[in-house]
Design an enzyme around this catalytic site. Structure first.
Site, PDB file in Angstrom:
ATOM      1  N   SER A 125       0.838  -1.203   0.000  1.00 14.49           N
ATOM      2  CA  SER A 125       0.000   0.000   0.000  1.00 14.49           C
ATOM      3  C   SER A 125       0.866   1.242   0.000  1.00 14.49           C
ATOM      4  CB  SER A 125      -0.861  -0.035   1.262  1.00 14.49           C
ATOM      5  OG  SER A 125      -1.376   1.235   1.537  1.00 14.49           O
ATOM      6  N   TYR A 150      -2.394  -0.724  10.817  1.00 17.10           N
ATOM      7  CA  TYR A 150      -2.613  -1.304   9.486  1.00 17.10           C
ATOM      8  C   TYR A 150      -1.407  -1.016   8.582  1.00 17.10           C
ATOM      9  CZ  TYR A 150      -3.885  -1.326   4.600  1.00 17.10           C
ATOM     10  OH  TYR A 150      -3.849  -1.528   3.245  1.00 17.10           O
ATOM     11  N   LYS A 154       1.741  -3.487   6.743  1.00 17.08           N
ATOM     12  CA  LYS A 154       2.220  -3.515   5.350  1.00 17.08           C
ATOM     13  C   LYS A 154       3.733  -3.308   5.305  1.00 17.08           C
ATOM     14  CE  LYS A 154      -1.682  -4.432   3.430  1.00 17.08           C
ATOM     15  NZ  LYS A 154      -1.895  -5.779   2.856  1.00 17.08           N
TER      16      LYS A 154
END
Ligand code: UDP
Length: 339
Positions: A125, A150, A154
């Site tokens: 991302s 989150y 990644k």
């Protein structure tokens, strides 16, 4: 050629399954349906005219994963989507995110060599760039501390892939795709985004407001240093994004990767403000949108968009869908879902 698609019933996963099948691959889905619906499989059947094999397992369950890979036999590559993706939820429940997002990657990395699988595409991302110092961001732009658990998952997953690639005896080749903001739905309106509960993301919130599920959109701040004060993002049509995965898988299977880990931005290369998205949606849908300006959302990056040159030059990947057409497809999908 069989390609395992983890999280293949999800939003990006399901669109990628369609593109894989239409490019002549044999996609095999695994999904635990924790954030997706079985009805997606019906949508895939309607588009492709046949069933796509789907195993209801958790990607973090090594034994179940081994069972699927034994049963399916001769899987050549994996596209790993399976992960939680709600930024706000990750702040409230960080362990859930580390366990699921990092845990499922670790399980995959442990199991793949047992089956001689050497090709992996990983869903990363643009959140790994944090608040960038300069725009657009290239793959060489330094990553910054993530603004949420989150985002950190990644970054950690990228680091894990790099560390594994550097270990002696490693045979795995990985392509990390750093997604910008996926929007839109398949032109058939048989599959699309299916947010459970109140959407966190801008476009499903817009379409749900326009159809009357939500009263109004709140735009999170209009006092940023951007073209009109609202945040700027790079909105990419989900089918374009799906096609980047086909190019990545093809490159890996053709043994064309020049490094054990390659990283690509997957965006359009253009930034649009939230207000521009709202206005373009109004034009594409013919609907007036009820919106208000609210306070900034904590953790939002003022502006980010991709330098898409590397994906174009190395993967031969270019987006083809305009913001207008992307939003029109989102609206068509919302009308299919109804209220
Ligand atoms: N946004 C907004 N209102 C909403 C949802 C999102 O103004 O109800 C804005 C958000 O502040 C960001 C952009 O829309 O600038 C895209 O947000 P989204 O959550 O879709 O993706 P993100 O870029 O955060 O991953």
């Amino acid at each position: 050629m069989k390609i395992l698609v983890t999280g293949g019933a999800g939003y990006i996963g399901s669109h990628t399954v369609v593109e894989l099948a239409q490019a002549g691959y044999e996609p095999i889905i695994i999904d635990n349906f924790s954030n997706s619906k079985e009805s997606v499989l019906g949508g895939l059947r309607a588009i492709l005219g046949r069933d796509v094999p789907c195993h209801r397992i958790d990607c973090g369950d090594a034994e179940a994963l081994r069972g699927v890979l034994k049963q399916e036999d001769n899987v050549q590559g994996v596209i790993h989507f399976a992960a939680f993706k709600a930024v706000g939820e990750s702040v409230a429940e960080p362990l859930k995110y580390f366990q699921n997002n990092v845990g499922s990657l670790l399980t995959l990395l442990e199991v793949l060599p047992e089956f001689g699988i050497e090709s992996l595409v990983f869903s990363s991302s643009c959140t790994v760039y944090g608040v960038p110092d300069a725009l657009p961001v290239t793959e060489a732009t330094p990553t910054k501390p993530a603004s949420s658990p989150y985002g950190r998952t990644k970054q950690m997953c990228e680091d894990i892939v790099h560390d594994l690639a550097a270990a002696p005896g490693n045979k795995l080749y990985t392509i990390l795709l750093r997604y910008f903001n996926p929007i839109g739905a398949h032109e058939s309106a048989k599959i699309g985004e299916l947010p459970l509960g109140t959407p966190n993301n801008l476009v499903p919130f817009i379409t749900q407001t326009a159809v009357g599920i939500r009263e109004k959109l709140t735009i999170f701040g209009n006092d940023y240093d951007t073209v009109d004060g609202t945040n700027v993002r790079d909105y990419i049509h989900v089918v374009d994004l799906a096609q980047a995965h086909i190019a990545a898988v093809q490159r890996l299977l053709d043994r064309k990767a020049t490094d054990t880990v390659e990283t690509f931005n997957v965006g359009t290369g253009h930034g649009n403000s939230v207000l521009e998205v709202v206005q373009t949606f109004e034009q594409a849908s013919g609907q007036k949108l009820n919106y208000v300006i609210g306070p900034r959302r904590p953790g939002d990056v003022p502006a980010i968009y991709a330098d898409a040159t590397k994906a174009a030059e190395v993967l031969g990947f270019k987006t083809s869908t305009s913001l207008f057409d992307s939003l029109a497809s989102s609206w068509k999908w919302q009308l299919t879902l109804g209220k």
